[in-house]
Design a protein around this motif. Structure first.
Motif, PDB file in Angstrom:
ATOM      1  N   MET A  67       4.772   9.916  10.024  1.00  0.00           N
ATOM      2  CA  MET A  67       5.290  10.510   8.804  1.00  0.00           C
ATOM      3  C   MET A  67       5.811   9.431   7.858  1.00  0.00           C
ATOM      4  N   THR A  68       6.378   8.355   8.343  1.00  0.00           N
ATOM      5  CA  THR A  68       6.898   7.320   7.466  1.00  0.00           C
ATOM      6  C   THR A  68       5.783   6.614   6.728  1.00  0.00           C
ATOM      7  N   LYS A  69       4.618   6.490   7.366  1.00  0.00           N
ATOM      8  CA  LYS A  69       3.481   5.873   6.677  1.00  0.00           C
ATOM      9  C   LYS A  69       3.087   6.694   5.457  1.00  0.00           C
ATOM     10  N   ASN A  70       3.080   7.987   5.620  1.00  0.00           N
ATOM     11  CA  ASN A  70       2.689   8.884   4.529  1.00  0.00           C
ATOM     12  C   ASN A  70       3.667   8.766   3.357  1.00  0.00           C
ATOM     13  N   ILE A  71       4.955   8.700   3.649  1.00  0.00           N
ATOM     14  CA  ILE A  71       5.976   8.585   2.604  1.00  0.00           C
ATOM     15  C   ILE A  71       5.857   7.231   1.902  1.00  0.00           C
ATOM     16  N   LYS A  72       5.648   6.166   2.656  1.00  0.00           N
ATOM     17  CA  LYS A  72       5.508   4.840   2.063  1.00  0.00           C
ATOM     18  C   LYS A  72       4.282   4.774   1.167  1.00  0.00           C
ATOM     19  N   GLY A  73       3.212   5.388   1.602  1.00  0.00           N
ATOM     20  CA  GLY A  73       1.984   5.400   0.799  1.00  0.00           C
ATOM     21  C   GLY A  73       2.195   6.134  -0.519  1.00  0.00           C
ATOM     22  N   LYS A  74       2.874   7.265  -0.458  1.00  0.00           N
ATOM     23  CA  LYS A  74       3.150   8.034  -1.683  1.00  0.00           C
ATOM     24  C   LYS A  74       4.078   7.259  -2.612  1.00  0.00           C
ATOM     25  N   ALA A  75       5.064   6.583  -2.023  1.00  0.00           N
ATOM     26  CA  ALA A  75       5.997   5.797  -2.828  1.00  0.00           C
ATOM     27  C   ALA A  75       5.269   4.637  -3.506  1.00  0.00           C
ATOM     28  N   ALA A  76       4.373   3.994  -2.774  1.00  0.00           N
ATOM     29  CA  ALA A  76       3.615   2.884  -3.343  1.00  0.00           C
ATOM     30  C   ALA A  76       2.706   3.390  -4.461  1.00  0.00           C
ATOM     31  N   LEU A  77       2.096   4.536  -4.244  1.00  0.00           N
ATOM     32  CA  LEU A  77       1.215   5.119  -5.261  1.00  0.00           C
ATOM     33  C   LEU A  77       2.012   5.489  -6.517  1.00  0.00           C
ATOM     34  N   GLY A  78       3.193   6.054  -6.314  1.00  0.00           N
ATOM     35  CA  GLY A  78       4.049   6.412  -7.443  1.00  0.00           C
ATOM     36  C   GLY A  78       4.513   5.183  -8.205  1.00  0.00           C
ATOM     37  N   ALA A  79       4.866   4.139  -7.478  1.00  0.00           N
ATOM     38  CA  ALA A  79       5.310   2.902  -8.120  1.00  0.00           C
ATOM     39  C   ALA A  79       4.171   2.272  -8.918  1.00  0.00           C
ATOM     40  N   ALA A  80       2.969   2.325  -8.378  1.00  0.00           N
ATOM     41  CA  ALA A  80       1.815   1.775  -9.090  1.00  0.00           C
ATOM     42  C   ALA A  80       1.541   2.560 -10.360  1.00  0.00           C
ATOM     43  N   ALA A  81       1.674   3.872 -10.295  1.00  0.00           N
ATOM     44  CA  ALA A  81       1.440   4.708 -11.468  1.00  0.00           C
ATOM     45  C   ALA A  81       2.481   4.426 -12.555  1.00  0.00           C
ATOM     46  N   ILE A  82       3.726   4.303 -12.147  1.00  0.00           N
ATOM     47  CA  ILE A  82       4.796   4.013 -13.105  1.00  0.00           C
ATOM     48  C   ILE A  82       4.604   2.624 -13.710  1.00  0.00           C
ATOM     49  N   GLY A  83       4.251   1.662 -12.879  1.00  0.00           N
ATOM     50  CA  GLY A  83       4.039   0.298 -13.367  1.00  0.00           C
ATOM     51  C   GLY A  83       2.893   0.216 -14.354  1.00  0.00           C
ATOM     52  N   SER A  84       1.791   0.906 -14.055  1.00  0.00           N
ATOM     53  CA  SER A  84       0.648   0.846 -14.967  1.00  0.00           C
ATOM     54  C   SER A  84       0.959   1.573 -16.278  1.00  0.00           C
ATOM     55  N   ALA A  85       1.742   2.630 -16.205  1.00  0.00           N
ATOM     56  CA  ALA A  85       2.129   3.335 -17.431  1.00  0.00           C
ATOM     57  C   ALA A  85       3.033   2.452 -18.290  1.00  0.00           C
ATOM     58  N   ALA A  86       3.914   1.691 -17.659  1.00  0.00           N
ATOM     59  CA  ALA A  86       4.802   0.791 -18.404  1.00  0.00           C
ATOM     60  C   ALA A  86       4.001  -0.316 -19.071  1.00  0.00           C
TER      61      ALA A  86
END
Length: 50
Positions: free
Chosen positions: A1-20
């Motif tokens: 379960m922690t892998k899934n959360i880390k993956g989602k967090a990384a994906l969210g961070a990438a999306a926010i970074g690219s939008a910035a």
């Protein structure tokens, strides 16, 4: 379960970074366009300078 959360967090961070980055590029290009414009005299004639 922690892998899934880390993956989602990384994906969210990438999306926010690219939008910035996209927002920064748009802002910079608009500033450059504004700066390039030369003010037009109100009468439309060339200003006389010494």
């Amino acid at each position: 379960m922690t892998k899934n959360i880390k993956g989602k967090a990384a994906l969210g961070a990438a999306a926010i970074g690219s939008a910035a980055i996209a927002a920064a590029l748009l802002y910079a290009s608009k500033r450059k366009e504004k700066k390039a414009e030369t003010p037009v005299p109100p009468s439309g004639e060339n200003p006389e300078t010494d």
